[in-house]
Design a protein around this motif. Structure first.
Motif, PDB file in Angstrom:
ATOM      1  N   ALA A 104     -50.710  29.806  86.068  1.00 13.28           N
ATOM      2  CA  ALA A 104     -51.044  28.566  86.772  1.00 13.28           C
ATOM      3  C   ALA A 104     -52.512  28.640  87.197  1.00 13.28           C
ATOM      4  CB  ALA A 104     -50.139  28.387  87.994  1.00 13.28           C
ATOM      5  N   PRO A 105     -53.437  28.498  86.224  1.00 13.03           N
ATOM      6  CA  PRO A 105     -54.859  28.690  86.508  1.00 13.03           C
ATOM      7  C   PRO A 105     -55.581  27.447  87.027  1.00 13.03           C
ATOM      8  CG  PRO A 105     -54.553  28.303  84.178  1.00 13.03           C
ATOM      9  CD  PRO A 105     -53.172  28.298  84.790  1.00 13.03           C
ATOM     10  N   GLY A 106     -54.815  26.385  87.298  1.00 13.28           N
ATOM     11  CA  GLY A 106     -55.434  25.180  87.824  1.00 13.28           C
ATOM     12  C   GLY A 106     -55.801  25.326  89.289  1.00 13.28           C
ATOM     13  N   PRO A 107     -56.287  24.253  89.914  1.00 15.00           N
ATOM     14  CA  PRO A 107     -56.708  24.328  91.321  1.00 15.00           C
ATOM     15  C   PRO A 107     -55.539  24.630  92.255  1.00 15.00           C
ATOM     16  CG  PRO A 107     -57.513  22.323  90.254  1.00 15.00           C
ATOM     17  CD  PRO A 107     -56.526  22.930  89.323  1.00 15.00           C
ATOM     18  N   THR A 108     -55.818  25.386  93.305  1.00 17.57           N
ATOM     19  CA  THR A 108     -54.838  25.558  94.370  1.00 17.57           C
ATOM     20  C   THR A 108     -54.944  24.363  95.310  1.00 17.57           C
ATOM     21  OG1 THR A 108     -56.452  26.937  95.537  1.00 17.57           O
ATOM     22  CG2 THR A 108     -54.737  28.060  94.287  1.00 17.57           C
ATOM     23  N   VAL A 109     -53.790  23.921  95.831  1.00 15.21           N
ATOM     24  CA  VAL A 109     -53.712  22.676  96.602  1.00 15.21           C
ATOM     25  C   VAL A 109     -53.113  22.950  97.972  1.00 15.21           C
ATOM     26  CG1 VAL A 109     -52.752  20.345  96.661  1.00 15.21           C
ATOM     27  CG2 VAL A 109     -53.409  21.349  94.467  1.00 15.21           C
ATOM     28  N   ASN A 157     -38.840  25.284  86.478  1.00 14.36           N
ATOM     29  CA  ASN A 157     -39.138  23.860  86.533  1.00 14.36           C
ATOM     30  C   ASN A 157     -40.463  23.639  87.253  1.00 14.36           C
ATOM     31  OD1 ASN A 157     -36.790  22.834  85.210  1.00 14.36           O
ATOM     32  ND2 ASN A 157     -35.624  23.284  87.061  1.00 14.36           N
ATOM     33  N   THR A 158     -41.054  22.487  87.032  1.00 15.68           N
ATOM     34  CA  THR A 158     -42.332  22.152  87.651  1.00 15.68           C
ATOM     35  C   THR A 158     -42.268  20.756  88.245  1.00 15.68           C
ATOM     36  OG1 THR A 158     -43.156  21.344  85.504  1.00 15.68           O
ATOM     37  CG2 THR A 158     -43.664  23.638  86.092  1.00 15.68           C
ATOM     38  N   VAL A 159     -43.297  20.393  88.998  1.00 18.36           N
ATOM     39  CA  VAL A 159     -43.395  19.059  89.614  1.00 18.36           C
ATOM     40  C   VAL A 159     -44.646  18.377  89.079  1.00 18.36           C
ATOM     41  CG1 VAL A 159     -43.689  17.793  91.767  1.00 18.36           C
ATOM     42  CG2 VAL A 159     -42.155  19.786  91.686  1.00 18.36           C
ATOM     43  N   GLN A 160     -44.491  17.165  88.587  1.00 16.23           N
ATOM     44  CA  GLN A 160     -45.612  16.404  88.062  1.00 16.23           C
ATOM     45  C   GLN A 160     -46.215  15.542  89.175  1.00 16.23           C
ATOM     46  OE1 GLN A 160     -46.133  16.973  84.641  1.00 16.23           O
ATOM     47  NE2 GLN A 160     -44.358  18.331  84.849  1.00 16.23           N
ATOM     48  N   PHE A 161     -47.532  15.550  89.273  1.00 17.67           N
ATOM     49  CA  PHE A 161     -48.204  14.635  90.193  1.00 17.67           C
ATOM     50  C   PHE A 161     -49.586  14.317  89.633  1.00 17.67           C
ATOM     51  CE2 PHE A 161     -49.330  18.873  91.561  1.00 17.67           C
ATOM     52  CZ  PHE A 161     -50.610  18.811  92.079  1.00 17.67           C
ATOM     53  N   ALA A 162     -50.236  13.357  90.223  1.00 18.29           N
ATOM     54  CA  ALA A 162     -51.541  12.925  89.715  1.00 18.29           C
ATOM     55  C   ALA A 162     -52.519  12.747  90.852  1.00 18.29           C
ATOM     56  CB  ALA A 162     -51.406  11.625  88.930  1.00 18.29           C
ATOM     57  N   PHE A 168     -51.437  16.605  87.069  1.00 20.66           N
ATOM     58  CA  PHE A 168     -51.270  17.985  87.487  1.00 20.66           C
ATOM     59  C   PHE A 168     -49.822  18.413  87.282  1.00 20.66           C
ATOM     60  CE2 PHE A 168     -55.139  16.906  89.552  1.00 20.66           C
ATOM     61  CZ  PHE A 168     -55.743  18.059  90.041  1.00 20.66           C
ATOM     62  N   VAL A 169     -49.625  19.721  87.185  1.00 18.92           N
ATOM     63  CA  VAL A 169     -48.291  20.311  87.158  1.00 18.92           C
ATOM     64  C   VAL A 169     -48.224  21.330  88.286  1.00 18.92           C
ATOM     65  CG1 VAL A 169     -46.630  21.668  85.842  1.00 18.92           C
ATOM     66  CG2 VAL A 169     -48.089  20.002  84.664  1.00 18.92           C
ATOM     67  N   GLY A 170     -47.387  21.060  89.292  1.00 14.17           N
ATOM     68  CA  GLY A 170     -47.194  22.015  90.379  1.00 14.17           C
ATOM     69  C   GLY A 170     -46.250  23.112  89.939  1.00 14.17           C
ATOM     70  N   VAL A 171     -46.634  24.384  90.160  1.00 16.25           N
ATOM     71  CA  VAL A 171     -45.880  25.501  89.593  1.00 16.25           C
ATOM     72  C   VAL A 171     -45.165  26.328  90.657  1.00 16.25           C
ATOM     73  CG1 VAL A 171     -46.010  27.579  88.166  1.00 16.25           C
ATOM     74  CG2 VAL A 171     -47.458  25.595  87.628  1.00 16.25           C
ATOM     75  N   ASN A 172     -45.908  26.868  91.637  1.00 15.77           N
ATOM     76  CA  ASN A 172     -45.282  27.785  92.592  1.00 15.77           C
ATOM     77  C   ASN A 172     -46.142  27.918  93.851  1.00 15.77           C
ATOM     78  OD1 ASN A 172     -46.846  29.511  90.387  1.00 15.77           O
ATOM     79  ND2 ASN A 172     -46.972  30.635  92.308  1.00 15.77           N
ATOM     80  N   PRO A 173     -45.525  28.355  94.958  1.00 17.93           N
ATOM     81  CA  PRO A 173     -46.301  28.612  96.174  1.00 17.93           C
ATOM     82  C   PRO A 173     -47.146  29.861  95.980  1.00 17.93           C
ATOM     83  CG  PRO A 173     -44.028  29.281  96.516  1.00 17.93           C
ATOM     84  CD  PRO A 173     -44.082  28.634  95.163  1.00 17.93           C
TER      85      PRO A 173
END
Length: 243
Positions: A104-109, A157-162, A168-173
């Motif tokens: 999950a190399p995208g931005p942390t939120v 499973n993942t969560v989709q958001f924009a 974006f795909v939310g992956v894990n805490p």
């Protein structure tokens, strides 16, 4: 809901452009970072992206030394090697950078309200100090504390958001390391930080959160992935978040 972030473009691997683009590694190829040594947090640096230069200052010095990260790379590596006391090399990755979570190399939120809530757990730490300790890439305002915990679900499973037009795909805490327990300027450990955080995080975990993702409670912010279709898109302050 507003993102507290400067305009930023997504790279081929889904990371924000320039986010963790460079890393220091030792002779065995192992990353040298603040998790490995608190000496990293004592360094001061400024970067000029247009000029491709970095200026560095030792904690005990007032003067800065500047290096071009292409032409002066040997000198830059020598400077870091002298500081850490063992040989290090500068490496670069323009696609994915050097994230802790390569899945999950995208931005942390994270949300502003979350950081404010944690500031209440540590009355002698300000909101800005907590930002520096947890170093999330993107911060959302106008939502409740721990709102971002809905951006992940059960394993597999993942969560989709924009955000604006970016998907974006939310992956894990995000699993936290030793770095947030230290002062970001001095590197000094905060007594009992992790113990206090874990106890309060467990008590304030929203009831709708998938608790199976918490093998421990030293987790904060959400790790994400960015689909290949979003490469080259930009997020800006003021972009709206949609689930």
């Amino acid at each position: 809901m507003v993102w507290r972030f400067l305009p930023a473009r997504f790279c081929l691997g889904g990371a924000l452009q320039h986010d963790r683009e460079f890393a220091l590694v030792d002779g065995a190829g192992q990353v040298v970072n603040a998790k490995r040594t608190a000496k990293m947090q004592l360094l001061r640096s400024t970067v000029d992206l247009a000029a491709r230069t970095v200026s560095l200052r030792l904690p005990s010095h007032q003067s800065w030394e500047s290096f071009h990260w292409d032409r002066d790379r040997p000198g830059l590596e020598t400077w870091f090697s002298d500081y850490f006391g063992f040989p290090v090399h500068l490496v670069q990755n323009l696609e994915i950078g050097f994230p802790d979570d390569t899945d999950a190399p995208g931005p942390t939120v994270i949300s502003t309200a979350t950081l404010a809530a944690i500031a209440d757990w540590f009355p002698d730490l300000s909101l800005e100090q907590l930002r520096l300790r947890f170093r999330a890439n993107l911060e959302i305002s106008g939502v409740p504390a721990f709102w971002e915990d809905q951006l992940f679900t059960e394993v597999g499973n993942t969560v989709q958001f924009a955000v604006g037009t970016v998907h974006f795909v939310g992956v894990n805490p995000c699993q936290r390391c030793v770095v947030p327990t230290r002062d970001p300027v001095t590197g000094k450990a905060y007594p009992g930080f992790q113990k206090t955080f874990v106890a309060r995080r467990q008590l304030t975990l929203p009831p709708w959160v998938n608790e199976s993702r918490f093998n421990h409670f030293f987790r904060l912010s959400v790790n994400t992935r960015i689909p290949g279709s979003e490469v080259g898109k930009v997020v800006r302050v003021g972009d709206r978040v949609t689930l």
